[in-house]
Design a protein around this motif. Structure first.
Motif, short mmCIF file in Angstrom:
data_model
loop_
_atom_site.label_atom_id
_atom_site.label_comp_id
_atom_site.label_asym_id
_atom_site.label_seq_id
_atom_site.Cartn_x
_atom_site.Cartn_y
_atom_site.Cartn_z
N LEU A 1 -6.61 3.90 -2.10
CA LEU A 1 -5.34 3.29 -1.69
C LEU A 1 -4.58 2.78 -2.92
O LEU A 1 -5.06 1.90 -3.63
CB LEU A 1 -5.62 2.14 -0.73
CG LEU A 1 -4.41 1.39 -0.16
CD1 LEU A 1 -3.52 2.33 0.64
CD2 LEU A 1 -4.86 0.21 0.71
N THR B 1 -2.94 -0.58 6.40
CA THR B 1 -3.44 0.79 6.26
C THR B 1 -4.08 1.23 7.56
O THR B 1 -4.87 0.49 8.16
CB THR B 1 -4.44 0.88 5.10
OG1 THR B 1 -3.76 0.53 3.87
CG2 THR B 1 -5.01 2.28 4.97
N SER C 1 -0.15 4.42 5.38
CA SER C 1 0.01 2.97 5.28
C SER C 1 1.43 2.58 5.69
O SER C 1 2.35 3.39 5.67
CB SER C 1 -0.27 2.48 3.85
OG SER C 1 -1.65 2.60 3.54
N PRO D 1 0.83 -1.21 0.00
CA PRO D 1 0.00 0.00 0.00
C PRO D 1 0.85 1.25 0.00
O PRO D 1 1.88 1.32 0.68
CB PRO D 1 -0.79 -0.14 1.31
CG PRO D 1 0.12 -0.93 2.21
CD PRO D 1 0.80 -1.92 1.29
N HIS E 1 -1.39 0.83 -4.76
CA HIS E 1 -0.55 -0.33 -4.50
C HIS E 1 0.63 -0.28 -5.46
O HIS E 1 0.46 -0.37 -6.68
CB HIS E 1 -1.33 -1.63 -4.68
CG HIS E 1 -2.56 -1.71 -3.82
ND1 HIS E 1 -2.53 -2.10 -2.51
CD2 HIS E 1 -3.85 -1.40 -4.09
CE1 HIS E 1 -3.74 -2.04 -2.00
NE2 HIS E 1 -4.57 -1.62 -2.94
#
Length: 518
Positions: free
Chosen positions: A86, A424, A397, A67, A88
């Motif tokens: 969020l 997170t 995160s 994250p 990645h």
């Protein structure tokens, strides 16, 4: 002296009315140290886990790892109801959007829906790193993966390099608005948008990396506009040079065109933010500095004057943890940036001890004012970072922590977290997150402990129905005691072997109380 320290601790724990007005940046620095398995933050603050890699998403699938940008998007400017976007940082890349809100009864955040964004129509994504939340309620997700000269990646045959763009997402509909070709192709780390909704500052997280200014033709529409690159002194005056960005070839070769224009080289530009003073701040990871500059006219082009200086970094700062002062080198790796409501700059460090620095409003290199808020768990880096509009809540995160971490750290919701996978979080002062833990004899559901506070020479008595397990944790989440019982109603604990301080006592892995050992 002990009674004074005890009284100070009680003030922090009780959250007296006079403390309710305190801000998220009101804390005592943690002691500078190397990372441990736990997430080290001041005792005045707490955190709640919102998601961890592998969680099942409500719309199908599971939450990816790594994250990064943790962007809170308020609904109608709400600080208690919104979306969390969020990123990645992986290949192929991903973005997950959560619907979430703060429960007014439990004072905890609740995730009500979660869904992955579908990028297939746009050639997918890669290394979704940081980004920004726009004033019009969308998210810019930045792909930290650029065109390599002579090696165009174009699997969907649209003429554009498939990755290395700013990608705009609507978190409400969970759809992609588009990849903004005119903003250039580079290892995008972050962008920041001026309040005019047209001017965007961004940087390339590469070496050579460059600083850019994009001026959109139309407010809130980043699909077309002019692109400029900075040329000049890092400690003086510079200017913007316009580079071509109209053809597909131009847009694919932003880095090459910048070098040909004689642009100033930076070693990895990470985050870019606009401060409350109107200046633009940007972190350069490989140079260990956060620079800032003024732009004489944000809509002006090549005649605008840029005046730049180092704001923080490149030296050591005195950190006081409440009992001693240590000179700590800033080091390299300054990464994500965010300003809080008091104008303090939060800086997340991607290397070294993975500190979360807070540069206080009014800081100068000649008169420094720097603190350390936190230390990310072993093997990880802190990523994110955004605030709610009222600046009570901070979202971030923990990326790529060591898989062997065993933190046994209890969050505001009572969950025990090991920080052994991408996690997170939301952080706040103790009085703003979670139901206040008992600091007297009554815990919950009929369980009682006494005395509390307790002198280290005495026994701690616990009473209640069906006591199956009692655990004691340090404030950093280290498990100090773990004892099983056969549904008893009374337990006596010998605590003389524990140092004075604040602890968390957990009964049946469900009910938690603060315990003070004097």
């Amino acid at each position: 002296m002990q009674s004074k320290l005890h009284f100070k601790t009680l003030i922090i724990l009780l959250g007296f009315h006079c403390l309710n007005a305190q801000n998220i940046a009101d804390f005592t620095s943690v002691t500078p140290a190397s990372p441990i398995d736990s997430f080290v933050i001041p005792s005045s603050h707490t955190f709640q886990m919102l998601a961890i890699a592998g969680d099942v998403l409500t719309a199908g699938g599971t939450l990816p790892d790594t994250p990064d940008f943790t962007g809170y998007v308020p609904i109608a400017n709400s600080s208690t109801n919104g979306y969390l976007s969020l990123n990645h940082e992986k290949a192929p890349g991903d973005v997950t959007v959560f619907d979430l809100n703060l429960n007014g009864t439990t004072n905890l955040w609740e995730v009500t829906a979660s869904q992955a964004i579908d990028f297939t129509a746009w050639g997918d994504t890669a290394a979704n790193c940081s980004g920004t939340v726009t004033s019009w309620g969308t998210v810019i997700s930045c792909e930290e993966f650029a065109y390599i000269p002579g090696n165009l990646i174009d699997f969907n045959f649209d003429g554009y390099n498939d990755v290395g763009w700013n990608v705009e997402i609507d978190p409400a509909t969970k759809t992609v608005i588009g990849k903004h070709w005119a903003m250039g192709n580079m290892a995008h780390e972050n962008v920041v948008i001026h309040s005019n909704d047209r001017t965007v500052y961004q940087g390339a997280d590469s070496n050579p990396g460059y600083l850019y200014k994009f001026v959109a033709n139309t407010a809130q529409d980043l699909s077309s506009g002019d692109l400029y690159v900075f040329s000049g002194s890092k400690s003086g005056v510079g200017a913007w040079i316009q580079i071509n960005n109209t053809t597909q070839d131009d847009r694919n070769k932003t880095i090459e065109l910048s070098a040909a224009a004689g642009a100033t080289v930076f070693n990895g530009i990470e985050d870019v933010e606009i401060g409350p003073d109107g200046m633009v701040y940007f972190a350069v990871k490989g140079e260990g500095r956060v620079y800032r500059f003024s732009d004489s006219d944000v809509l002006e082009t090549t005649t605008s004057t840029v005046t730049m200086e180092t704001y923080v970094g490149g030296m050591s700062y005195d950190i006081n943890d409440g009992s001693s002062t240590t000179s700590v080198a800033w080091g390299n790796g300054n990464d994500n940036l965010a300003f809080d409501g008091q104008g303090n700059l939060w800086v997340l460090q991607d290397s070294g001890n993975a500190y979360i620095w807070v540069v206080k409003n009014g800081h100068t290199q000649a008169s420094p004012d720097v603190e350390i808020f936190g230390i990310s768990p072993t093997g990880s880096e802190p990523t994110g970072i955004t605030f709610t509009p009222d600046f009570k809540y901070l979202f971030l995160s923990i990326q790529h922590p060591s898989s062997g971490n065993v933190a046994n750290q209890t969050d505001a919701a009572g969950n025990v977290i090991n920080f052994d996978d991408g996690t997170t979080l939301v952080l706040a002062r103790n009085e703003n997150l979670g139901a206040p833990l008992s600091i007297n004899n009554e815990i919950s559901k009929g369980f009682k402990l006494y005395p509390n506070p307790i002198n280290e020479t005495k026994q701690l008595h616990i009473t209640g129905k069906d006591i199956k397990n009692v655990r004691l944790y340090s404030i950093l989440g280290e498990e100090m005691l773990n004892s099983d019982y056969d549904n008893v109603s009374d337990v006596d604990l010998i605590i003389k072997n524990y140092n004075p301080g604040l602890y968390l006592l957990r009964i049946n892995n469900q009910f938690t109380s603060k315990l003070i050992i004097e």
